[in-house]
Design a protein around this motif. Sequence first.
Motif, PDB file in Angstrom:
ATOM      1  N   ASP A 198      63.789  47.553 -58.586  1.00  0.00           N
ATOM      2  CA  ASP A 198      64.956  48.343 -58.231  1.00  0.00           C
ATOM      3  C   ASP A 198      66.015  48.174 -59.313  1.00  0.00           C
ATOM      4  O   ASP A 198      66.009  47.185 -60.059  1.00  0.00           O
ATOM      5  CB  ASP A 198      65.530  47.897 -56.889  1.00  0.00           C
ATOM      6  N   THR A 199      66.945  49.110 -59.365  1.00  0.00           N
ATOM      7  CA  THR A 199      68.006  49.054 -60.379  1.00  0.00           C
ATOM      8  C   THR A 199      68.790  47.751 -60.307  1.00  0.00           C
ATOM      9  O   THR A 199      69.119  47.149 -61.338  1.00  0.00           O
ATOM     10  CB  THR A 199      68.961  50.242 -60.205  1.00  0.00           C
ATOM     11  N   ASP A 200      69.085  47.295 -59.081  1.00  0.00           N
ATOM     12  CA  ASP A 200      69.893  46.081 -58.948  1.00  0.00           C
ATOM     13  C   ASP A 200      69.134  44.811 -59.303  1.00  0.00           C
ATOM     14  O   ASP A 200      69.711  43.722 -59.325  1.00  0.00           O
ATOM     15  CB  ASP A 200      70.501  45.975 -57.553  1.00  0.00           C
ATOM     16  N   GLU A 201      67.836  44.941 -59.607  1.00  0.00           N
ATOM     17  CA  GLU A 201      67.038  43.799 -60.046  1.00  0.00           C
ATOM     18  C   GLU A 201      66.909  43.761 -61.570  1.00  0.00           C
ATOM     19  O   GLU A 201      66.193  42.931 -62.101  1.00  0.00           O
ATOM     20  CB  GLU A 201      65.652  43.860 -59.403  1.00  0.00           C
ATOM     21  N   MET A 202      67.621  44.669 -62.250  1.00  0.00           N
ATOM     22  CA  MET A 202      67.539  44.759 -63.701  1.00  0.00           C
ATOM     23  C   MET A 202      68.823  44.270 -64.364  1.00  0.00           C
ATOM     24  O   MET A 202      69.925  44.524 -63.868  1.00  0.00           O
ATOM     25  CB  MET A 202      67.316  46.208 -64.140  1.00  0.00           C
ATOM     26  N   MET A 203      68.654  43.588 -65.489  1.00  0.00           N
ATOM     27  CA  MET A 203      69.765  43.237 -66.364  1.00  0.00           C
ATOM     28  C   MET A 203      69.512  43.875 -67.722  1.00  0.00           C
ATOM     29  O   MET A 203      68.381  43.871 -68.220  1.00  0.00           O
ATOM     30  CB  MET A 203      69.892  41.710 -66.526  1.00  0.00           C
ATOM     31  N   ALA A 204      70.557  44.451 -68.326  1.00  0.00           N
ATOM     32  CA  ALA A 204      70.462  45.015 -69.668  1.00  0.00           C
ATOM     33  C   ALA A 204      71.517  44.373 -70.546  1.00  0.00           C
ATOM     34  O   ALA A 204      72.682  44.245 -70.144  1.00  0.00           O
ATOM     35  CB  ALA A 204      70.660  46.523 -69.633  1.00  0.00           C
ATOM     36  N   ILE A 205      71.110  43.953 -71.743  1.00  0.00           N
ATOM     37  CA  ILE A 205      72.018  43.266 -72.667  1.00  0.00           C
ATOM     38  C   ILE A 205      71.993  43.995 -74.006  1.00  0.00           C
ATOM     39  O   ILE A 205      70.927  44.220 -74.582  1.00  0.00           O
ATOM     40  CB  ILE A 205      71.609  41.796 -72.876  1.00  0.00           C
ATOM     41  N   GLY A 206      73.182  44.354 -74.517  1.00  0.00           N
ATOM     42  CA  GLY A 206      73.238  45.050 -75.796  1.00  0.00           C
ATOM     43  C   GLY A 206      74.594  44.959 -76.456  1.00  0.00           C
ATOM     44  O   GLY A 206      75.547  44.416 -75.886  1.00  0.00           O
ATOM     45  N   ASP A 207      74.674  45.531 -77.665  1.00  0.00           N
ATOM     46  CA  ASP A 207      75.924  45.458 -78.421  1.00  0.00           C
ATOM     47  C   ASP A 207      76.330  46.771 -79.075  1.00  0.00           C
ATOM     48  O   ASP A 207      77.440  46.887 -79.595  1.00  0.00           O
ATOM     49  CB  ASP A 207      75.808  44.394 -79.526  1.00  0.00           C
ATOM     50  N   GLY A 208      75.441  47.789 -79.076  1.00  0.00           N
ATOM     51  CA  GLY A 208      75.722  49.011 -79.804  1.00  0.00           C
ATOM     52  C   GLY A 208      75.988  50.195 -78.903  1.00  0.00           C
ATOM     53  O   GLY A 208      75.740  50.155 -77.682  1.00  0.00           O
ATOM     54  N   GLY A 209      76.470  51.272 -79.510  1.00  0.00           N
ATOM     55  CA  GLY A 209      76.729  52.483 -78.753  1.00  0.00           C
ATOM     56  C   GLY A 209      75.490  53.024 -78.071  1.00  0.00           C
ATOM     57  O   GLY A 209      75.575  53.639 -76.997  1.00  0.00           O
ATOM     58  N   ASN A 210      74.334  52.806 -78.673  1.00  0.00           N
ATOM     59  CA  ASN A 210      73.093  53.279 -78.061  1.00  0.00           C
ATOM     60  C   ASN A 210      72.636  52.396 -76.900  1.00  0.00           C
ATOM     61  O   ASN A 210      71.618  52.694 -76.271  1.00  0.00           O
ATOM     62  CB  ASN A 210      71.980  53.400 -79.110  1.00  0.00           C
ATOM     63  N   ASP A 211      73.384  51.336 -76.606  1.00  0.00           N
ATOM     64  CA  ASP A 211      73.075  50.474 -75.465  1.00  0.00           C
ATOM     65  C   ASP A 211      73.900  50.815 -74.224  1.00  0.00           C
ATOM     66  O   ASP A 211      73.629  50.303 -73.132  1.00  0.00           O
ATOM     67  CB  ASP A 211      73.329  48.995 -75.815  1.00  0.00           C
ATOM     68  N   ILE A 212      74.890  51.680 -74.367  1.00  0.00           N
ATOM     69  CA  ILE A 212      75.811  51.945 -73.261  1.00  0.00           C
ATOM     70  C   ILE A 212      75.084  52.504 -72.046  1.00  0.00           C
ATOM     71  O   ILE A 212      75.331  52.082 -70.911  1.00  0.00           O
ATOM     72  CB  ILE A 212      76.936  52.905 -73.722  1.00  0.00           C
ATOM     73  N   ALA A 213      74.171  53.437 -72.264  1.00  0.00           N
ATOM     74  CA  ALA A 213      73.487  54.067 -71.134  1.00  0.00           C
ATOM     75  C   ALA A 213      72.713  53.051 -70.306  1.00  0.00           C
ATOM     76  O   ALA A 213      72.763  53.076 -69.069  1.00  0.00           O
ATOM     77  CB  ALA A 213      72.552  55.168 -71.636  1.00  0.00           C
ATOM     78  N   MET A 214      72.008  52.133 -70.976  1.00  0.00           N
ATOM     79  CA  MET A 214      71.223  51.169 -70.193  1.00  0.00           C
ATOM     80  C   MET A 214      72.123  50.111 -69.565  1.00  0.00           C
ATOM     81  O   MET A 214      71.825  49.604 -68.480  1.00  0.00           O
ATOM     82  CB  MET A 214      70.130  50.518 -71.049  1.00  0.00           C
ATOM     83  N   ILE A 215      73.226  49.767 -70.210  1.00  0.00           N
ATOM     84  CA  ILE A 215      74.162  48.803 -69.641  1.00  0.00           C
ATOM     85  C   ILE A 215      74.773  49.363 -68.358  1.00  0.00           C
ATOM     86  O   ILE A 215      74.949  48.648 -67.366  1.00  0.00           O
ATOM     87  CB  ILE A 215      75.250  48.436 -70.675  1.00  0.00           C
ATOM     88  N   LYS A 216      75.059  50.664 -68.357  1.00  0.00           N
ATOM     89  CA  LYS A 216      75.593  51.307 -67.160  1.00  0.00           C
ATOM     90  C   LYS A 216      74.525  51.452 -66.076  1.00  0.00           C
ATOM     91  O   LYS A 216      74.815  51.353 -64.888  1.00  0.00           O
ATOM     92  CB  LYS A 216      76.158  52.678 -67.513  1.00  0.00           C
ATOM     93  N   TYR A 217      73.287  51.710 -66.477  1.00  0.00           N
ATOM     94  CA  TYR A 217      72.211  51.973 -65.515  1.00  0.00           C
ATOM     95  C   TYR A 217      71.783  50.704 -64.776  1.00  0.00           C
ATOM     96  O   TYR A 217      71.546  50.735 -63.567  1.00  0.00           O
ATOM     97  CB  TYR A 217      71.008  52.569 -66.250  1.00  0.00           C
ATOM     98  N   ALA A 218      71.671  49.612 -65.496  1.00  0.00           N
ATOM     99  CA  ALA A 218      71.174  48.370 -64.898  1.00  0.00           C
ATOM    100  C   ALA A 218      72.141  47.849 -63.844  1.00  0.00           C
ATOM    101  O   ALA A 218      73.361  48.038 -63.940  1.00  0.00           O
ATOM    102  CB  ALA A 218      70.961  47.315 -65.983  1.00  0.00           C
ATOM    103  N   GLY A 219      71.598  47.175 -62.848  1.00  0.00           N
ATOM    104  CA  GLY A 219      72.448  46.560 -61.836  1.00  0.00           C
ATOM    105  C   GLY A 219      73.412  45.559 -62.444  1.00  0.00           C
ATOM    106  O   GLY A 219      74.536  45.392 -61.961  1.00  0.00           O
ATOM    107  N   THR A 220      72.979  44.887 -63.499  1.00  0.00           N
ATOM    108  CA  THR A 220      73.823  43.939 -64.223  1.00  0.00           C
ATOM    109  C   THR A 220      73.823  44.328 -65.690  1.00  0.00           C
ATOM    110  O   THR A 220      72.805  44.222 -66.374  1.00  0.00           O
ATOM    111  CB  THR A 220      73.294  42.499 -64.078  1.00  0.00           C
ATOM    112  N   GLY A 221      74.958  44.803 -66.184  1.00  0.00           N
ATOM    113  CA  GLY A 221      75.086  45.213 -67.579  1.00  0.00           C
ATOM    114  C   GLY A 221      75.906  44.217 -68.360  1.00  0.00           C
ATOM    115  O   GLY A 221      77.013  43.846 -67.946  1.00  0.00           O
ATOM    116  N   VAL A 222      75.361  43.765 -69.499  1.00  0.00           N
ATOM    117  CA  VAL A 222      76.010  42.720 -70.298  1.00  0.00           C
ATOM    118  C   VAL A 222      76.252  43.228 -71.714  1.00  0.00           C
ATOM    119  O   VAL A 222      75.340  43.780 -72.348  1.00  0.00           O
ATOM    120  CB  VAL A 222      75.142  41.448 -70.352  1.00  0.00           C
TER     121      VAL A 222
END
Length: 257
Positions: A198-222
């Motif tokens: 499930d979305t709330d079971e996902m963490m996404a970690i990134g630093d670039g503009g191309n990471d924004i979408a996954m940081i927003k999508y994941a239940g935990t965005g870092v």
Amino acid sequence: MIKAVFLDIDGTMVSFKTHRVPENIKQALREAGSKGVKLFVATGRHRTDINNLDDLEFDGYITLNGGYCFAGDRVIFKKSIPREDVAAFVRYEEEVEPVPCFFVEADCVSANRTDKQTERMMELVHFTPRMIVPSREFLHREIFQMTAFFPVEREDEIMKRLPGCTAARWYPTFADIVARGVDKSVGLEKFGACFGFDTDEMMAIGDGGNDIAMIKYAGTGVAMANAGDEVKQAADYITTTVDDDGVGNALRHFGVI
């Protein structure tokens, strides 16, 4: 409970200073994996350019900013750029102004030309030299990404000619152009469906503009401390830099390890 972690490469797992994964991040990821957490790469790189993760093991790969996702030999998702948009880009760079570009296919990456900016980028991320191929050669090939070197000020002008595409940047001198509807969050969605997360079971970690979408999508965005302001604003948590065990600190903060 976080069951899957999706990680960008450059500036997140890999230091721009050393071009390697710091040992403390390797240790943190191995500990997470030993606890049953699934680990996924989420990068703008082509799979042949993932050359800096040493012996770390991952359960799947989101490459080309979501345009080509695979686990082992299984392709989970792929979406190429519309051929008419490739043709429009080629016309622009032939008729208006030359644009150095890496044309990315499923199995290889070629360039139409190189200059100081492309050479600097390849040095920054330790890419292998590109074969030089005239732009027109790509008109009848399946292209998943065009990494085009033009300033931000020209982006609107160029992208208006490519209605089937979007562009994202993780470095200011170039844009990764992919098919509309493709970004790293698509990879999270596809792998979530494939592995049963499930979305709330996902963490996404990134630093670039191309990471924004996954940081927003994941239940935990870092976001990394070395990320830009827009990336940090999209995140639930801001960790330390890649050179200060940012990934490990994020995993510890949320009790993953």
